[in-house]
Design a protein around this motif. Structure first.
Motif, PDB file in Angstrom:
ATOM      1  N   CYS A 175       0.826  -1.231   0.056  1.00 10.43           N
ATOM      2  CA  CYS A 175       0.147  -0.136   0.017  1.00 10.43           C
ATOM      3  C   CYS A 175       1.005   1.161  -0.054  1.00 10.43           C
ATOM      4  N   VAL A 176       0.252   2.572  -0.328  1.00  5.23           N
ATOM      5  CA  VAL A 176       1.074   3.695  -0.486  1.00  5.23           C
ATOM      6  C   VAL A 176       0.389   4.716   0.495  1.00  5.23           C
ATOM      7  N   GLY A 177       0.688   4.629   1.987  1.00  2.75           N
ATOM      8  CA  GLY A 177      -0.179   5.060   2.992  1.00  2.75           C
ATOM      9  C   GLY A 177      -0.175   6.601   3.073  1.00  2.75           C
ATOM     10  N   PHE A 178      -0.360   7.444   2.106  1.00  4.00           N
ATOM     11  CA  PHE A 178      -0.377   8.823   2.355  1.00  4.00           C
ATOM     12  C   PHE A 178      -1.505   9.378   3.106  1.00  4.00           C
ATOM     13  N   SER A 179      -2.576   8.818   3.097  1.00  4.38           N
ATOM     14  CA  SER A 179      -3.873   9.074   3.869  1.00  4.38           C
ATOM     15  C   SER A 179      -4.218   8.001   4.727  1.00  4.38           C
ATOM     16  N   TRP A 180      -5.323   8.266   5.650  1.00  7.62           N
ATOM     17  CA  TRP A 180      -5.841   7.123   6.551  1.00  7.62           C
ATOM     18  C   TRP A 180      -6.728   6.591   5.381  1.00  7.62           C
ATOM     19  N   ALA A 181      -7.317   6.916   4.585  1.00  4.67           N
ATOM     20  CA  ALA A 181      -8.261   6.273   3.592  1.00  4.67           C
ATOM     21  C   ALA A 181      -7.385   5.149   2.613  1.00  4.67           C
ATOM     22  N   ALA A 182      -6.377   5.675   2.481  1.00  5.37           N
ATOM     23  CA  ALA A 182      -5.427   4.910   1.526  1.00  5.37           C
ATOM     24  C   ALA A 182      -5.017   3.622   2.067  1.00  5.37           C
ATOM     25  N   SER A 183      -5.150   3.486   3.356  1.00  6.69           N
ATOM     26  CA  SER A 183      -4.766   2.172   4.127  1.00  6.69           C
ATOM     27  C   SER A 183      -4.806   2.532   5.452  1.00  6.69           C
ATOM     28  N   PRO A 184      -6.128   2.199   6.226  1.00  5.97           N
ATOM     29  CA  PRO A 184      -6.339   2.518   7.675  1.00  5.97           C
ATOM     30  C   PRO A 184      -5.331   2.044   8.280  1.00  5.97           C
ATOM     31  N   ALA A 185      -5.004   0.746   8.381  1.00  2.06           N
ATOM     32  CA  ALA A 185      -4.246   0.033   9.243  1.00  2.06           C
ATOM     33  C   ALA A 185      -2.790   0.611   9.197  1.00  2.06           C
ATOM     34  N   CYS A 186      -2.248   1.270   8.002  1.00  3.78           N
ATOM     35  CA  CYS A 186      -0.841   1.848   7.761  1.00  3.78           C
ATOM     36  C   CYS A 186      -0.604   2.851   8.770  1.00  3.78           C
ATOM     37  N   THR A 187      -1.974   3.965   8.541  1.00  5.46           N
ATOM     38  CA  THR A 187      -1.650   5.062   9.341  1.00  5.46           C
ATOM     39  C   THR A 187      -1.923   4.679  10.763  1.00  5.46           C
ATOM     40  N   GLU A 188      -2.873   3.793  11.292  1.00  4.37           N
ATOM     41  CA  GLU A 188      -3.088   3.713  12.664  1.00  4.37           C
ATOM     42  C   GLU A 188      -2.051   2.905  13.376  1.00  4.37           C
ATOM     43  N   LEU A 189      -1.483   2.111  12.544  1.00  6.31           N
ATOM     44  CA  LEU A 189      -0.352   1.518  13.441  1.00  6.31           C
ATOM     45  C   LEU A 189       0.803   2.249  13.597  1.00  6.31           C
ATOM     46  N   GLU A 190       0.915   2.955  12.853  1.00 11.20           N
ATOM     47  CA  GLU A 190       2.158   3.948  13.051  1.00 11.20           C
ATOM     48  C   GLU A 190       1.886   5.064  13.992  1.00 11.20           C
ATOM     49  N   THR A 191       0.922   5.600  14.197  1.00 10.30           N
ATOM     50  CA  THR A 191       0.400   6.412  15.438  1.00 10.30           C
ATOM     51  C   THR A 191       0.655   5.491  16.582  1.00 10.30           C
ATOM     52  N   PHE A 243       4.569   1.151   4.453  1.00 10.74           N
ATOM     53  CA  PHE A 243       3.897   0.484   5.726  1.00 10.74           C
ATOM     54  C   PHE A 243       5.003  -0.031   6.678  1.00 10.74           C
ATOM     55  N   ARG A 244       5.809   1.021   6.955  1.00 11.94           N
ATOM     56  CA  ARG A 244       6.976   0.840   7.713  1.00 11.94           C
ATOM     57  C   ARG A 244       6.842   0.499   9.072  1.00 11.94           C
ATOM     58  N   SER A 245       5.525   0.851   9.711  1.00 14.40           N
ATOM     59  CA  SER A 245       5.251   0.768  11.093  1.00 14.40           C
ATOM     60  C   SER A 245       5.194  -0.813  11.591  1.00 14.40           C
ATOM     61  N   LEU A 246       5.198  -1.560  10.420  1.00 11.86           N
ATOM     62  CA  LEU A 246       4.946  -3.292  10.894  1.00 11.86           C
ATOM     63  C   LEU A 246       6.414  -3.414  11.362  1.00 11.86           C
ATOM     64  N   LYS A 247       7.282  -3.033  10.895  1.00 14.01           N
ATOM     65  CA  LYS A 247       8.739  -3.288  11.265  1.00 14.01           C
ATOM     66  C   LYS A 247       9.027  -3.106  12.819  1.00 14.01           C
ATOM     67  N   LEU A 248       8.464  -1.880  13.211  1.00 17.66           N
ATOM     68  CA  LEU A 248       8.392  -1.806  14.636  1.00 17.66           C
ATOM     69  C   LEU A 248       7.688  -2.463  15.484  1.00 17.66           C
ATOM     70  N   TRP A 249       6.437  -2.885  15.031  1.00 17.56           N
ATOM     71  CA  TRP A 249       5.484  -3.826  15.435  1.00 17.56           C
ATOM     72  C   TRP A 249       6.182  -5.127  15.834  1.00 17.56           C
ATOM     73  N   PHE A 250       6.746  -5.883  14.766  1.00 19.69           N
ATOM     74  CA  PHE A 250       7.134  -6.923  14.679  1.00 19.69           C
ATOM     75  C   PHE A 250       8.469  -7.025  15.759  1.00 19.69           C
ATOM     76  N   VAL A 251       9.503  -6.172  15.715  1.00 20.09           N
ATOM     77  CA  VAL A 251      10.675  -5.938  16.586  1.00 20.09           C
ATOM     78  C   VAL A 251      10.190  -5.547  18.004  1.00 20.09           C
ATOM     79  N   LEU A 252       9.436  -4.939  18.179  1.00 22.35           N
ATOM     80  CA  LEU A 252       8.850  -4.542  19.773  1.00 22.35           C
ATOM     81  C   LEU A 252       8.278  -5.853  20.276  1.00 22.35           C
TER      82      LEU A 252
END
Length: 485
Positions: free
Chosen positions: A100-116, A357-366
């Motif tokens: 996904c290309v997560g420039f907005s919430w609607a472009a992929s809600p999980a991408c935005t919300e997981l990062e926050t 969707f870079r927050s996946l890396k943080l989620w997995f590692v943490l």
């Protein structure tokens, strides 16, 4: 390639990467190639017809690996660490798969919300003041940038916009161009070159503030420059403090600098690219004291927190300061949830529009290391740097050039810069380990940074024996040449 072949080839590639990382210590850390080595090894043009995966795969070892500097080798002691771990690699694979290309919430809600949420997790681990967290209704929050350079640039541009608006409100007779010509940003004479580059790109003057004998900036040095510039009719608007400078890992005095910036209406950004990861350990958290005065703060989990590149964590106290500088809303990017107050559109927090969707890396590692596992990783590196420092101090031919706080040791042979340049040249030409230098005032200094996830005490011991032997050889020829002259 269909899904069935992708399954097969994907397993082969995972095996290849696992083997590469497991046996990386058997590879020479620096490549043996000259500039232009690659062009004669591949055809002049792309193939008209598809080639087989086997042929592509074979060429990895033949064409690519001979020109790779092995950053994850336990014999790599250059620059600062570049993080890597198996959980992060798996998350990156999933990120590429989802695509996904997560420039907005609607472009992929999980991408935005997981990062926050991940930036809130990370902020809590280093005990950031809660103004920097998004929470359910906070005014601040975190964002993943591509690099610390981007975070500095974004904060400088936000500060520039905020200051221009403020000065225009106070002095309507001044045009935007008048104000821009008088703006001045400041940083330490030890700051990373990317800070100066941010000012170049931002079209503003940047002045270096002199650091003290410990290579840190204190309050009086900043206040002196500000007073001179204000008297000359300039408008100070931005100061970048560094925690863990690239040259020697020194720390600017936030508790002195912060109140000055707040009083003078100057945006304070903190660049802790390397050192920030260490703040997850309570014994190093005091180095972040004074962050409460900052407007923005950044560090790179992709340096020292086992999250592979790129993942640069940036927090702001007031996210409206960022969105106020970068917000444009063409119809094709709008969506019906954007005014709900619950939604972040990260395109307004950064230079590019697109984002992975870079927050996946943080989620997995943490989750797969836990805070305790990550703390142990940091502590091990710090122990190893003190081991190296101890070895250097036992040899009276050498000197330590800056206090060893985290995983970096700055050292040199007692003697001329030419002698130390010759030593570094012989170290890197031998290609058994890799180091890079720095200048501390007029001294040419060798940096020894603990980098690899797999580095052990034996590798540090080997590196020192190797450096020591090369120094012995060098000093012999050096003295002979000296006598002949």
């Amino acid at each position: 390639m269909d899904a069935a072949e992708f399954r097969k080839r994907g397993k082969e590639m995972v095996d290849y990467v696992a083997d590469y990382l497991e046996k990386i210590d058997k590879r020479q850390v620096l490549p043996d190639v000259e500039p232009g080595y690659l062009r004669p090894l591949i055809p002049d043009c792309a193939p008209q017809d598809p080639e087989s995966f086997e042929d592509v795969f074979k060429d990895i070892e033949k064409i690519i690996m001979p020109g790779v500097t092995h950053w994850h080798s336990p014999y790599f002691f250059a620059y600062f660490p570049s993080a890597s771990s198996f959980p992060a690699l798996l998350a990156d694979m999933l990120c590429s798969g989802i695509g996904c290309v997560g420039f907005s919430w609607a472009a992929s809600p999980a991408c935005t919300e997981l990062e926050t949420v991940m930036l809130d997790w990370l902020g809590k681990i280093i005990d950031l003041p809660k103004e920097f967290l998004a929470g359910k209704d906070g005014q601040g929050g975190g964002v993943i940038q591509g690099s610390a350079s981007e975070a500095t640039l974004v904060s400088l541009l936000a500060a520039r916009t905020k200051t221009v608006k403020r000065v225009q409100a106070e002095k309507p007779e001044l045009s935007q161009a008048d104000i821009m010509g008088r703006l001045v940003a400041y940083t330490s004479d030890q700051a990373h070159s990317s800070v100066e580059r941010a000012a170049l790109i931002g079209g503003v003057k940047m002045k270096n503030v002199s650091s003290d004998d410990k290579f840190t900036v204190c309050g009086s040095a900043l206040q002196k420059v500000l007073d001179e510039d204000k008297a000359a009719g300039l408008i100070p608007f931005f100061f970048c403090a560094t925690l863990g400078t690239t040259s020697c890992c020194s720390f600017d005095k936030l508790l002195e600098l912060g109140p000055i910036c707040n009083k003078e209406n100057i945006w304070m950004h903190i660049d802790a690219a390397y050192a920030g990861s260490a703040f997850i350990c309570p014994e190093f958290r005091h180095l972040l004291n004074g962050v409460e005065f900052a407007d923005s703060f950044n560090f790179n989990p992709h340096k020292w927190l086992l999250v592979n590149f790129d993942c640069s964590a940036m927090w702001v106290k007031k996210r409206s300061d960022l969105t106020g500088a970068f917000k444009l809303d063409p119809l094709y990017l709008q969506h019906h949830h954007q005014e709900s107050g619950l939604v972040t559109d990260y395109r307004h927090w950064q230079i590019p529009l697109g984002r992975r969707f870079r927050s996946l890396k943080l989620w997995f590692v943490l989750r797969l290391y836990g805070v305790k596992g990550l703390q142990e990783h940091i502590r091990k590196h710090v122990r190893l740097s003190h081991q190296f420092e101890h070895l250097v101090l036992q040899d009276e031919r050498f000197e330590i050039c800056a206090e060893v706080v985290l995983g970096l040791v700055c050292f040199r042979l007692k003697g001329s810069n030419e002698l130390n340049k010759a030593l570094l040249k012989s170290i890197n030409e031998a290609k058994k380990i890799h180091l890079v230098p720095c200048h501390l005032r007029e001294k040419f200094v060798l940096r020894f940074a603990i980098c690899s996830r797999t580095v052990e005490s034996t590798h540090v011991e080997f590196a020192w024996q190797h450096i020591s032997q090369l120094a012995t050889n060098l000093l012999k020829t050096w003295e002979q040449n000296h006598h002949q002259q």
